[in-house]
Design a protein around this motif. Structure first.
Motif, PDB file in Angstrom:
ATOM      1  N   PHE A 187       0.797  -1.231   0.000  1.00 56.33           N
ATOM      2  CA  PHE A 187       0.000   0.000   0.000  1.00 56.33           C
ATOM      3  C   PHE A 187       0.832   1.284   0.000  1.00 56.33           C
ATOM      4  O   PHE A 187       0.274   2.372  -0.023  1.00 56.33           O
ATOM      5  CB  PHE A 187      -0.935   0.023   1.213  1.00 56.33           C
ATOM      6  N   PRO A 195      -4.786   0.666  -8.371  1.00 49.51           N
ATOM      7  CA  PRO A 195      -5.991   0.316  -7.601  1.00 49.51           C
ATOM      8  C   PRO A 195      -6.768  -0.834  -8.227  1.00 49.51           C
ATOM      9  O   PRO A 195      -7.407  -1.620  -7.519  1.00 49.51           O
ATOM     10  CB  PRO A 195      -6.804   1.610  -7.600  1.00 49.51           C
ATOM     11  N   LEU A 198      -5.234  -3.933  -6.741  1.00 51.31           N
ATOM     12  CA  LEU A 198      -5.488  -4.128  -5.311  1.00 51.31           C
ATOM     13  C   LEU A 198      -6.961  -4.388  -5.010  1.00 51.31           C
ATOM     14  O   LEU A 198      -7.281  -5.189  -4.123  1.00 51.31           O
ATOM     15  CB  LEU A 198      -4.982  -2.914  -4.531  1.00 51.31           C
ATOM     16  N   THR A 199      -7.865  -3.702  -5.710  1.00 47.86           N
ATOM     17  CA  THR A 199      -9.293  -3.956  -5.460  1.00 47.86           C
ATOM     18  C   THR A 199      -9.666  -5.384  -5.849  1.00 47.86           C
ATOM     19  O   THR A 199     -10.489  -6.023  -5.193  1.00 47.86           O
ATOM     20  CB  THR A 199     -10.176  -2.967  -6.240  1.00 47.86           C
ATOM     21  N   PHE A 202      -8.001  -7.839  -3.039  1.00 46.86           N
ATOM     22  CA  PHE A 202      -8.623  -7.814  -1.710  1.00 46.86           C
ATOM     23  C   PHE A 202     -10.151  -7.826  -1.753  1.00 46.86           C
ATOM     24  O   PHE A 202     -10.799  -7.901  -0.709  1.00 46.86           O
ATOM     25  CB  PHE A 202      -8.126  -6.588  -0.936  1.00 46.86           C
ATOM     26  N   LYS A 206     -12.635   0.627  -4.137  1.00 46.69           N
ATOM     27  CA  LYS A 206     -11.459   1.471  -4.333  1.00 46.69           C
ATOM     28  C   LYS A 206     -11.270   2.452  -3.186  1.00 46.69           C
ATOM     29  O   LYS A 206     -10.138   2.812  -2.846  1.00 46.69           O
ATOM     30  CB  LYS A 206     -11.587   2.217  -5.658  1.00 46.69           C
ATOM     31  N   ILE A 209      -9.066   0.988  -0.565  1.00 48.91           N
ATOM     32  CA  ILE A 209      -7.661   1.013  -0.972  1.00 48.91           C
ATOM     33  C   ILE A 209      -7.074   2.407  -0.798  1.00 48.91           C
ATOM     34  O   ILE A 209      -5.965   2.575  -0.269  1.00 48.91           O
ATOM     35  CB  ILE A 209      -7.516   0.548  -2.435  1.00 48.91           C
ATOM     36  N   ASN A 210      -7.817   3.421  -1.207  1.00 49.14           N
ATOM     37  CA  ASN A 210      -7.355   4.806  -1.052  1.00 49.14           C
ATOM     38  C   ASN A 210      -7.122   5.161   0.403  1.00 49.14           C
ATOM     39  O   ASN A 210      -6.154   5.836   0.760  1.00 49.14           O
ATOM     40  CB  ASN A 210      -8.365   5.772  -1.672  1.00 49.14           C
ATOM     41  N   GLU A 213      -3.903   3.440   1.618  1.00 52.42           N
ATOM     42  CA  GLU A 213      -2.709   4.079   1.058  1.00 52.42           C
ATOM     43  C   GLU A 213      -2.386   5.395   1.744  1.00 52.42           C
ATOM     44  O   GLU A 213      -1.222   5.748   1.936  1.00 52.42           O
ATOM     45  CB  GLU A 213      -2.895   4.290  -0.443  1.00 52.42           C
TER      46      GLU A 213
END
Length: 216
Positions: A187, A195, A198-199, A202, A206, A209-210, A213
């Motif tokens: 991250f 993204p 990662l989306t 996991f 999004k 994820i944001n 990060e």
């Protein structure tokens, strides 16, 4: 003749295993020289033995500052801090923990770690690679004087379970073992991982994820 070919094959196999670790030194010492003058090698170039001094083999380590969000501090003593370690294939680190302090899941890509508890009690563990589609977790509680090891490259962690400070020493089988903190790598990389990747990994929105990060 077949016996000779077999013997040569064994030697080649042994050499391939040996090359995985830091090479054996070819002289008494090779004190690392930081001024490379744009010369890059796999390791560090050597200081002229004629100007080597005792201080090149000495490093004082103070307790680390554990006033942070994880409540822990790692003070490395690798070739970067102790130039005399160059080519000797070993290093160590002092680990300090506040109550409930954590060193998060991480790996050392170039070293086996032997971990000794000096003061306090720690909950430690590591996760195996996905053999047979299973990542097996080994955990144990370690007390003062106990020793535990983490195999090379495997993800591991240490948690102070008590209400007092903890001190531990890690010995590592490389002069520069490296460290990859899993959450930081996923991250907090530069530039960041897409993204979209990662989306999907996991299975979250999004926005999640944001958020992660921004807080790494």
């Amino acid at each position: 003749m077949k016996a000779i070919y077999f013997f040569v094959s064994l030697l080649a196999l042994a050499s391939s295993f040996a090359s995985v670790y830091d090479p054996n030194p070819l002289q008494d010492f090779c004190v690392a020289l930081n001024d490379t003058q744009n010369v890059f090698v796999n390791g560090n170039i050597c200081k002229d033995p004629k100007v080597v001094v005792a201080e090149d083999f000495f490093k004082h380590v103070d307790p680390g500052n554990v006033v942070n969000k994880l409540g822990s501090n790692v003070t490395p003593v690798s070739v970067n801090e102790l130039p005399g370690l160059n080519t000797l294939g070993i290093s160590l680190a002092r680990l300090d923990f506040a109550p409930k302090g954590l060193i998060p899941p991480h790996t050392h890509p170039r070293a086996i770690e032997i971990f000794t508890v000096v003061e306090g009690t720690l909950f430690v563990g590591f996760v195996t690679s996905n053999q047979n589609n299973t990542n097996h977790l080994f955990t144990i509680v370690r007390n003062k004087g106990d020793v535990f090891m983490f195999p090379i490259g495997l993800i591991h962690f240490q948690l102070n379970m008590g209400y007092g400070n903890v001190v531990a020493i890690s010995s590592l089988s490389s002069q520069n073992p490296g460290v990859i903190t899993v959450v930081n790598a996923v991250f907090g990389s530069t530039p960041p991982i897409s993204p979209e990747v990662l989306t999907k990994v996991f299975q979250v929105h999004k926005k999640v994820i944001n958020y992660l990060e921004k807080h790494i």
